[in-house]
Design a protein around this motif. Sequence first.
Motif, PDB file in Angstrom:
ATOM      1  N   LEU A  83      42.652  98.474  56.569  1.00 12.50           N
ATOM      2  CA  LEU A  83      41.193  98.322  56.514  1.00 12.50           C
ATOM      3  C   LEU A  83      40.513  99.254  55.524  1.00 12.50           C
ATOM      4  O   LEU A  83      39.563  98.846  54.849  1.00 12.50           O
ATOM      5  N   ALA A  84      40.963 100.499  55.417  1.00 10.38           N
ATOM      6  CA  ALA A  84      40.324 101.426  54.479  1.00 10.38           C
ATOM      7  C   ALA A  84      40.466 100.904  53.047  1.00 10.38           C
ATOM      8  O   ALA A  84      39.495 100.873  52.288  1.00 10.38           O
ATOM      9  N   ARG A  85      41.657 100.490  52.689  1.00 11.51           N
ATOM     10  CA  ARG A  85      41.909  99.976  51.334  1.00 11.51           C
ATOM     11  C   ARG A  85      41.133  98.673  51.107  1.00 11.51           C
ATOM     12  O   ARG A  85      40.514  98.488  50.056  1.00 11.51           O
ATOM     13  N   LEU A  86      41.164  97.784  52.083  1.00 15.67           N
ATOM     14  CA  LEU A  86      40.472  96.501  51.941  1.00 15.67           C
ATOM     15  C   LEU A  86      38.954  96.698  51.865  1.00 15.67           C
ATOM     16  O   LEU A  86      38.279  96.060  51.050  1.00 15.67           O
ATOM     17  N   TRP A  88      37.443  99.280  50.720  1.00 12.11           N
ATOM     18  CA  TRP A  88      37.124  99.836  49.393  1.00 12.11           C
ATOM     19  C   TRP A  88      36.991  98.710  48.378  1.00 12.11           C
ATOM     20  O   TRP A  88      36.040  98.677  47.599  1.00 12.11           O
ATOM     21  N   HIS A  89      37.946  97.770  48.378  1.00 10.04           N
ATOM     22  CA  HIS A  89      37.906  96.666  47.407  1.00 10.04           C
ATOM     23  C   HIS A  89      36.700  95.753  47.652  1.00 10.04           C
ATOM     24  O   HIS A  89      36.074  95.276  46.703  1.00 10.04           O
ATOM     25  N   ILE A  90      36.379  95.509  48.909  1.00 10.90           N
ATOM     26  CA  ILE A  90      35.203  94.688  49.232  1.00 10.90           C
ATOM     27  C   ILE A  90      33.932  95.391  48.753  1.00 10.90           C
ATOM     28  O   ILE A  90      33.072  94.793  48.110  1.00 10.90           O
ATOM     29  N   GLY A  91      33.813  96.683  49.053  1.00 15.04           N
ATOM     30  CA  GLY A  91      32.645  97.452  48.618  1.00 15.04           C
ATOM     31  C   GLY A  91      32.551  97.566  47.115  1.00 15.04           C
ATOM     32  O   GLY A  91      31.455  97.563  46.544  1.00 15.04           O
ATOM     33  N   ASN A  92      33.688  97.659  46.445  1.00 15.61           N
ATOM     34  CA  ASN A  92      33.706  97.742  44.986  1.00 15.61           C
ATOM     35  C   ASN A  92      33.134  96.475  44.349  1.00 15.61           C
ATOM     36  O   ASN A  92      32.684  96.500  43.211  1.00 15.61           O
ATOM     37  N   ARG A  93      33.141  95.380  45.094  1.00 19.43           N
ATOM     38  CA  ARG A  93      32.559  94.117  44.625  1.00 19.43           C
ATOM     39  C   ARG A  93      31.164  93.899  45.199  1.00 19.43           C
ATOM     40  O   ARG A  93      30.616  92.813  45.122  1.00 19.43           O
ATOM     41  N   HIS A  94      30.610  94.948  45.800  1.00 18.81           N
ATOM     42  CA  HIS A  94      29.244  94.932  46.341  1.00 18.81           C
ATOM     43  C   HIS A  94      29.018  93.805  47.338  1.00 18.81           C
ATOM     44  O   HIS A  94      27.947  93.208  47.393  1.00 18.81           O
ATOM     45  N   LEU A 104      37.610  93.377  59.606  1.00 19.44           N
ATOM     46  CA  LEU A 104      36.347  93.341  58.865  1.00 19.44           C
ATOM     47  C   LEU A 104      35.857  91.897  58.873  1.00 19.44           C
ATOM     48  O   LEU A 104      36.657  90.964  58.955  1.00 19.44           O
ATOM     49  N   LEU A 105      34.555  91.716  58.766  1.00 17.27           N
ATOM     50  CA  LEU A 105      33.972  90.395  58.581  1.00 17.27           C
ATOM     51  C   LEU A 105      33.194  90.400  57.275  1.00 17.27           C
ATOM     52  O   LEU A 105      32.426  91.335  57.007  1.00 17.27           O
ATOM     53  N   ILE A 106      33.410  89.363  56.465  1.00 21.77           N
ATOM     54  CA  ILE A 106      32.666  89.209  55.211  1.00 21.77           C
ATOM     55  C   ILE A 106      32.250  87.747  55.078  1.00 21.77           C
ATOM     56  O   ILE A 106      32.848  86.862  55.693  1.00 21.77           O
ATOM     57  N   ASP A 118      46.173  87.273  48.635  1.00 19.91           N
ATOM     58  CA  ASP A 118      47.288  87.123  47.706  1.00 19.91           C
ATOM     59  C   ASP A 118      47.578  88.362  46.871  1.00 19.91           C
ATOM     60  O   ASP A 118      48.703  88.514  46.393  1.00 19.91           O
ATOM     61  N   HIS A 119      46.590  89.227  46.686  1.00 27.64           N
ATOM     62  CA  HIS A 119      46.809  90.405  45.836  1.00 27.64           C
ATOM     63  C   HIS A 119      46.805  91.716  46.614  1.00 27.64           C
ATOM     64  O   HIS A 119      47.348  92.709  46.130  1.00 27.64           O
ATOM     65  N   LEU A 120      46.183  91.728  47.802  1.00 21.38           N
ATOM     66  CA  LEU A 120      46.098  92.975  48.561  1.00 21.38           C
ATOM     67  C   LEU A 120      46.795  92.899  49.922  1.00 21.38           C
ATOM     68  O   LEU A 120      46.757  93.854  50.688  1.00 21.38           O
ATOM     69  N   GLY A 121      47.398  91.766  50.238  1.00 22.11           N
ATOM     70  CA  GLY A 121      48.185  91.648  51.457  1.00 22.11           C
ATOM     71  C   GLY A 121      47.398  91.545  52.753  1.00 22.11           C
ATOM     72  O   GLY A 121      47.953  91.749  53.838  1.00 22.11           O
TER      73      GLY A 121
END
Length: 148
Positions: A83-86, A88-94, A104-106, A118-121
């Motif tokens: 979750l921490a890594r995921l 970060w990537h979600i937040g990096n895309r605002h 997480l829910l998006i 496919d890229h972050l597992g």
Amino acid sequence: MTQPVVHHVIHDHSAPVFDTCALTYDQRLMRRRVLTSDGGTAFLVDLQQTTSLNDGDLLVLDDGRHVRVTAAAEPLYRVAGDLARLAWHIGNRHMPCQFAGDHLLILRDPVIGHMLADHLGAQVEDVEAPFVPEGGAYGHGRTLPHAH
């Protein structure tokens, strides 16, 4: 009879309510719009500025009645994994993100879903649920531009 009008919003979640109005995350950002409550009452929201409404906020009709805003179910991804890594990537895309314990829910976005799975597992699952993402560092609800 004229249509009731809303000129302001209050955050007193304990006040008595006349009705509710379920809105999606995108619908909860508004300044001027005609809405219909869950019970069928049409009313005009005419706020002074664009406002991000939160789940539980009260729209105050000009006759004194209150309509509670609720987060409507909408198409989301349930994201599980590191979750921490995921996050970060979600937040990096605002992207707005709701932290829900072990997942997480998006908002559903096929490009982001592909990246996560496919890229972050990540384990990515389509769900329908109310979406109440984490607010920004400078206020409640979505992050809006702020004045200094």
